[in-house]
Design a protein around this motif. Structure first.
Motif, short mmCIF file in Angstrom:
data_model
loop_
_atom_site.label_atom_id
_atom_site.label_comp_id
_atom_site.label_asym_id
_atom_site.label_seq_id
_atom_site.Cartn_x
_atom_site.Cartn_y
_atom_site.Cartn_z
N THR A 1 -0.64 3.20 -10.97
CA THR A 1 -0.73 3.65 -9.57
C THR A 1 0.26 4.80 -9.38
O THR A 1 1.32 4.83 -10.02
N VAL B 1 -2.45 1.90 -2.30
CA VAL B 1 -1.83 0.62 -2.72
C VAL B 1 -1.51 -0.30 -1.54
O VAL B 1 -1.25 -1.48 -1.74
N THR C 1 -0.79 -4.55 -6.13
CA THR C 1 -1.13 -4.05 -7.47
C THR C 1 -0.96 -5.18 -8.49
O THR C 1 -1.84 -5.41 -9.34
#
Ligand SMILES: NC(=O)c1ccc[n+]([C@@H]2O[C@H](COP(=O)([O-])OP(=O)(O)OC[C@H]3O[C@@H](n4cnc5c(N)ncnc54)[C@H](O)[C@@H]3O)[C@@H](O)[C@H]2O)c1
Length: 258
Positions: free
Chosen positions: A12, A61, A119
């Motif tokens: 990410t 996210v 995540t």
């Protein structure tokens, strides 16, 4: 030996800075890389440069539905995930607490801490179904030596605890989880602050190595934590800071006999 050639890694925040360095290092070794970033143009551009083992999925996210969508896209592009690196993050704000709207504090926590939670949750779930993996989270030296940034420091300290809790939860499921605590790293994240008037010279003067770290010096350690070379390392918060945590430390030594 540090070898990630057979890994399938989701990063990410992979479109910039530390995340981009992680993607480059992993691709160089032959790994598959999936970038999730809110910045679609930068994410697509970096994946085009990285070649045919790099895949992009737009994602935020902070949102479970957006992350589910991004992960589901990458699942169809890549082999089963066995690595994840949580690099997405916004800059800290620095106002005094009495002037700080709760919303600013909340926004930074939502981005860094909730983002890391989501995540880990969604990629950890995939790893549990496919034999395990290694997750690396991004904390900061500000988690262990507080600075004037309220939400950011709290989020980064929270990320260490979250990392350690997951290391305990998943220890026997073959998922290792470790945090990295970078000092000051030369990325757009820092350079944007400098452009807005922040003077970095006191930091550089007080750093034992006398400089900022380079993104690849963080990604070197990330590669170690993703690889089987670190097979006994879980729940660690690894400091990579050119020695800056030594600055301003306080160590009472006691009175010596005359
Ligand atoms: N640069 C430093 O000195 C330093 C020091 C300690 C810790 N860190 C941490 O390392 C991580 C990476 O920092 P960097 O310097 O590479 O920053 P950067 O700004 O260069 O890159 C961050 C990336 O995260 C993405 N992003 C931000 N919010 C997002 C969201 N909600 N969803 C998806 N993507 C999002 C951005 O688009 C960007 O591509 C951050 O967590 C930061 O707090 C950086």
């Amino acid at each position: 030996m540090i070898d990630v050639s057979r890994k399938s890694i989701v990063v990410t925040g992979g479109a910039s800075g530390i995340g981009a360095a992680v993607c480059g290092a992993a691709i160089e070794q032959g790994a598959y890389v999936g970038v999730i970033d809110i910045d679609e143009d930068a994410g697509r551009t970096i994946c085009e440069k990285l070649g045919d083992k790099a895949f992009f999925a737009a994602g935020n996210v902070e949102s479970e539905s957006s992350m589910n969508e991004a992960i589901s896209k990458l699942s169809s592009d890549m082999p089963n995930f066995n690595g994840a690196v949580c690099c997405a993050g916004v800059m800290p704000t620095r106002e005094p607490i009495v002037e700080a709207p709760l919303e600013n504090f909340d926004r930074v926590l939502r981005n860094h801490l909730n983002g890391t939670f989501l995540t880990c949750k969604l990629l950890g779930k995939k790893m549990l179904q496919h034999g395990g993996g290694s997750i690396v989270t991004l904390s900061s030296v500000l988690a262990i030596r507080p600075g004037p940034v309220l939400g950011y420091g709290a989020a980064k300290a929270g990320i260490i605890n979250l990392t350690q809790s997951l290391a305990v939860q998943w220890g026997k499921k073959n998922i290792r989880v470790n945090a990295i605590c970078p000092g000051w790293v030369d990325t757009p994240f820092i350079r944007k602050q400098e452009a807005a008037g922040r003077d970095l010279s006191p930091i550089i003067e007080m750093t034992p190595l006398g400089r900022l770290a380079e993104p690849h010096e963080i990604s070197n350690v990330v590669m170690f934590l993703l690889s089987d070379a670190s097979s006994a390392v879980t729940g660690s918060a690894v400091v990579v800071d050119c020695g800056i945590t030594l600055a301003g430390g306080y160590m009472p030594y006691g009175r010596l006999p005359d």
